[in-house]
Design an enzyme around this catalytic site. Sequence first.
Site, short mmCIF file in Angstrom:
data_model
loop_
_atom_site.label_atom_id
_atom_site.label_comp_id
_atom_site.label_asym_id
_atom_site.label_seq_id
_atom_site.Cartn_x
_atom_site.Cartn_y
_atom_site.Cartn_z
N SER A 183 -29.00 7.74 -3.12
CA SER A 183 -29.61 8.77 -2.17
C SER A 183 -30.89 8.86 -1.98
O SER A 183 -31.21 9.41 -1.11
CB SER A 183 -28.91 10.02 -2.91
OG SER A 183 -29.25 10.17 -4.39
N HIS A 211 -22.52 9.95 -1.10
CA HIS A 211 -23.05 9.61 0.34
C HIS A 211 -22.30 8.67 1.22
O HIS A 211 -22.78 8.29 2.25
CB HIS A 211 -24.56 9.44 0.29
CG HIS A 211 -25.31 10.39 -0.19
ND1 HIS A 211 -25.73 11.31 0.38
CD2 HIS A 211 -25.83 10.61 -1.44
CE1 HIS A 211 -26.85 12.19 -0.02
NE2 HIS A 211 -26.62 11.92 -1.42
N LYS A 241 -20.82 16.84 1.35
CA LYS A 241 -21.78 16.07 2.19
C LYS A 241 -21.15 15.96 3.70
O LYS A 241 -21.02 16.73 4.43
CB LYS A 241 -22.35 14.78 1.54
CG LYS A 241 -23.18 15.32 0.44
CD LYS A 241 -23.52 14.30 -0.53
CE LYS A 241 -24.70 14.92 -1.54
NZ LYS A 241 -24.50 14.29 -2.73
#
Length: 393
Positions: A183, A211, A241
């Site tokens: 990240s 992610h 996300k």
Amino acid sequence: MTRNKTSYLRRKYEEMDEQGETWPLKQLETASRARPVVEGREVIMLASNNYLDLANDVRLREAAVDAIDRFGVGAGSDWSIAGYTELQDELHDAIAEFKGTEGGLSYQTGFSVNAGLLPQLLDDGDVYVSDEYNHGSIIDGIRLSPADSLVYEHSDMADLERVLRSARSDYNRIIVVTDGVFSMDGDVAKLDEIHRLAEEYQAMTYVDDCHGEGVLGDGHGITAEFGLEEEIDFQMGSFSKACGGFGGMLAGDQHVVDFAYNTSRTWLLSAGYPPAVAAANRCALEIIDEEPERVRDLWRKREYFQSELEDLGFDTGAGETPIVPVMIGDSKTAKEFAERLFEKGVFALSIVYPMVPRGGARIRNQINVGLTETDLDEALRVYDEVGRKLGII
Ligand SMILES: *Cc1c(COP(=O)(O)O)cnc(C)c1O
């Protein structure tokens, strides 16, 4: 005079504040979207995880409102006791299908998957082998486990092999744990090589795809990207996300799922999130499946943004996903850079020590597919201006 027993916390806080290590909270005045209003101004959003711009999507909103009409707001209880609805079952099936696994499960958050499940998977005499840049929730989960842990240098496969070789002779079970997309740098784990080494040393594999979902593998995540859907033993991720919703997910064999929710204290001892969240999450998985052009458009925009930044003279580090860092160096300059960007209508986060090593401060840009090319050009113009003023380019 009464002594304030907590005054040491004030001193600690003040020290952190002086070092620039506290979080100035910024208030959203609209939904989180590509161009939200933050502190009275409309900004170009480069600081959210909302890659596919689904957080305010009308279909997710409608799914959530329908669920509220049917099931109300609160889950009423932990899922394990009296808060489980058919929406949750439908979501679990959808997760398994989406991830190409036998079983699927949702947790309250991604954090609570790692903090709740990792403590349960291994025993005394076993070991976790963990990438040095893994997310804090992985680090916490491993700390709560009775097993030992060994750390390998970030994405360094020779070092992973060195660690695995010594672990093989010293421990019983081994699980290699890695973020899918890291990240802070936006680089992708070498999952094919990690899997190959794990096979060679009879280790299991655990990947955190928070992610990667909605981004890699046509949106299905890192295991789809590498064709390892049925090979990776534990796949966890997040709906908060790219999916635009909320909550964590786990995918794997059905017995893994059954074991997970019967042992994770986070799952068992904390309330389930509202049924409306389950409905919205399921809707997000459907959209990612049905609209692959959304994912392709995200990649097109991140390619454009990164190559234009490099043409301007910026160093974008290891970024190879919609996380596009701009390397700055020292923390103070990175903070000032982010403040100047914000003053000119671009909202991107400065990432400084202790989140990254000293000297490795950067601005982290996260591309939102809802940003138009005009928005990206405006952000690039501001980058050019601020970069020159601060002597970065
Ligand atoms: C965001 C994130 C988490 C936590 O997910 P939440 O659903 O927000 O709790 C865990 N691991 C990684 C790598 C993340 O980026």
